[in-house]
Design an enzyme around this catalytic site. Structure first.
Site, mmCIF file in Angstrom:
data_model
loop_
_atom_site.group_PDB
_atom_site.id
_atom_site.type_symbol
_atom_site.label_atom_id
_atom_site.label_comp_id
_atom_site.label_asym_id
_atom_site.label_seq_id
_atom_site.Cartn_x
_atom_site.Cartn_y
_atom_site.Cartn_z
ATOM 1 N N HIS A 95 0.827 -1.202 0.000
ATOM 2 C CA HIS A 95 0.000 0.000 0.000
ATOM 3 C C HIS A 95 0.867 1.260 0.000
ATOM 4 C CE1 HIS A 95 -4.139 -1.149 0.119
ATOM 5 N NE2 HIS A 95 -4.002 -1.949 1.168
ATOM 6 N N CYS A 133 0.653 2.788 -4.588
ATOM 7 C CA CYS A 133 -0.050 3.984 -5.039
ATOM 8 C C CYS A 133 0.737 5.249 -4.687
ATOM 9 C CB CYS A 133 -1.439 4.045 -4.399
ATOM 10 S SG CYS A 133 -2.511 2.712 -4.941
#
Length: 310
Positions: A95, A133
Site C-alpha cells: 500500500h 499507489c
C-alpha cells in the site's frame, strides 16, 4: 566503475506486504517480490546471502515493520564500499498513501529516500521499484525522466472483465484513525502517534533532538559519498493508484511488477532504465490499466542499464 581486482557486490532488500486478514488486504505483493528475487538470482547475478526478503506471510522470519525495513536498508547501505561499483536494489510492493502537508504550496508530503541515497559510498548505485499507489517522486529531488501524462494524453481504459483488481492506495484518514485507536490520542499529527508507539524506532524527523549529532556526522564522513545515484521506477504517477490483480483462483500480482517481469522475459539483453519503464507502460496500456509508471534519476542513470546488467 570497478576497481581492478575488486568485484562489485549486488545487494537487495525486497519488501512485500499483503496485510492479510485486514480490511485493506492485498494479494499480489508477496508474489511480486518472490518473482523479483528469482529474477535477481537467475539474470542479474545477485546471491542469496546478499538479499533480505521481508514479507507478512505467517512463515516469514523477518516481518516488514517500519523498523525492520529501515534496519535492512541500513545494513545494505553499510555493506556497500567505495569505488567498487556496488549495485543496491530495493523493491517495495504494498500500500501507499499521501500524507497531507502543513504547507499550502505542497498539499501532500512525500516519503523521502534522499537521505538514504545520500549515504551511499562513491561509485555505487541505488535502484528502487515501488509498486504502490502515489509512488511517483519518492526519491525526492531526482530528475523526472519519464513523468506524468496530462489528462489529455491518457489513453482510454479498456474494459477488463476477466480479472479482479484492487487499488494499492491506503487513505490517509484510515491510517490516522488506526493510529488514534492504538495511541488513544486525538490529533492529526502523525508524528505524535509514531513517537507514542515506537519511541526510539520512530523516524528521526519525528524525534526530539536527543541523538549525538556529532557522532552521526562523523560516521557519515567516514566514507566518501555522492548525491546523484538514486534511480526510482515508480508504479504510477504521484496522483494515481497502482493495481493489485487477482486474489481468486489465479495467481495474484501487482500490475507494475508483472509488467516489469513481462518486459524482462521478452527482452533477453540489457535494457536501459528508461527503456524498461517505457516498455512497462506499453504493457500496462495494452492490458487496460490506467496507471503510468515514471522514472526519476539523473540523465546518466536514465541511459544506464537496469541494475547495471552488462
Amino acid at each position: 566503475m570497478e576497481q581492478q581486482g575488486v568485484a562489485n557486490r549486488r545487494l537487495a532488500v525486497l519488501v512485500g506486504c499483503n496485510y492479510p486478514n485486514t480490511r485493506n488486504e492485498l494479494h499480489g505483493c508477496v508474489n511480486d517480490v518472490l518473482a523479483m528475487k528469482e529474477t535477481l538470482l537467475t539474470r542479474f547475478g545477485f546471491k542469496q546471502e546478499d538479499m533480505e526478503v521481508l514479507t507478512d506471510e505467517p512463515e516469514s522470519k523477518l516481518k516488514p515493520t517500519g523498523a525492520n525495513i529501515k534496519a535492512a536498508l541500513r545494513r545494505m547501505v553499510e555493506k556497500a564500499e567505495n569505488g567498487t561499483g556496488d549495485v543496491l536494489f530495493f523493491h517495495y510492493s504494498g500500500h501507499g498513501t499521501r500524507i497531507p502537508s502543513v504547507k499550502p504550496a505542497h498539499p501532500f508530503k512525500k516519503t523521502k529516500l534522499l537521505e538514504l541515497v545520500n549515504q551511499l559510498p562513491k561509485g555505487t548505485s541505488f535502484t528502487m521499484i515501488s509498486d504502490s499507489c502515489h509512488s511517483g517522486g519518492l526519491i525526492d529531488k531526482e530528475k523526472e525522466q519519464i513523468g506524468p501524462f496530462s489528462s489529455g494524453d491518457r489513453a482510454p481504459a479498456m474494459e477488463t472483465t476477466t480479472t479482479t483488481t484492487t487499488s494499492r492506495a491506503l487513505p490517509f484518514k484510515e491510517v490516522l484513525d488506526h493510529l488514534s485507536s492504538l495511541t488513544g490520542i486525538l490529533t492529526s499529527d502523525i508524528g505524535t502517534h509514531l513517537l507514542e508507539l515506537f519511541g526510539g524506532d520512530a523516524s528521526l524527523k519525528f524525534r526530539l533532538p536527543t541523538i549525538d549529532l556529532m557522532d552521526l556526522l562523523e560516521k557519515m564522513k567516514s566514507r566518501e559519498r555522492h548525491v546523484d545515484s538514486g534511480i526510482l521506477l515508480s508504479g504510477c504517477q504521484a496522483d494515481e493508484t497502482s493495481a493489485d490483480v487477482g486474489g481468486g483462483g489465479g495467481k495474484a500480482y501487482g500490475a507494475f511488477s508483472n509488467a516489469i517481469q513481462t518486459v524482462l522475459k521478452e527482452n533477453g539483453g540489457a535494457l536501459k532504465n528508461k527503456e524498461l519503464v517505457m516498455m512497462a507502460r506499453e504493457v500496462l496500456e495494452k492490458l487496460g490499466f490506467q496507471q503510468h509508471p515514471c522514472l526519476y534519476c539523473s540523465d546518466q542513470n536514465a541511459d544506464a542499464t537496469f541494475l547495471s546488467q552488462p
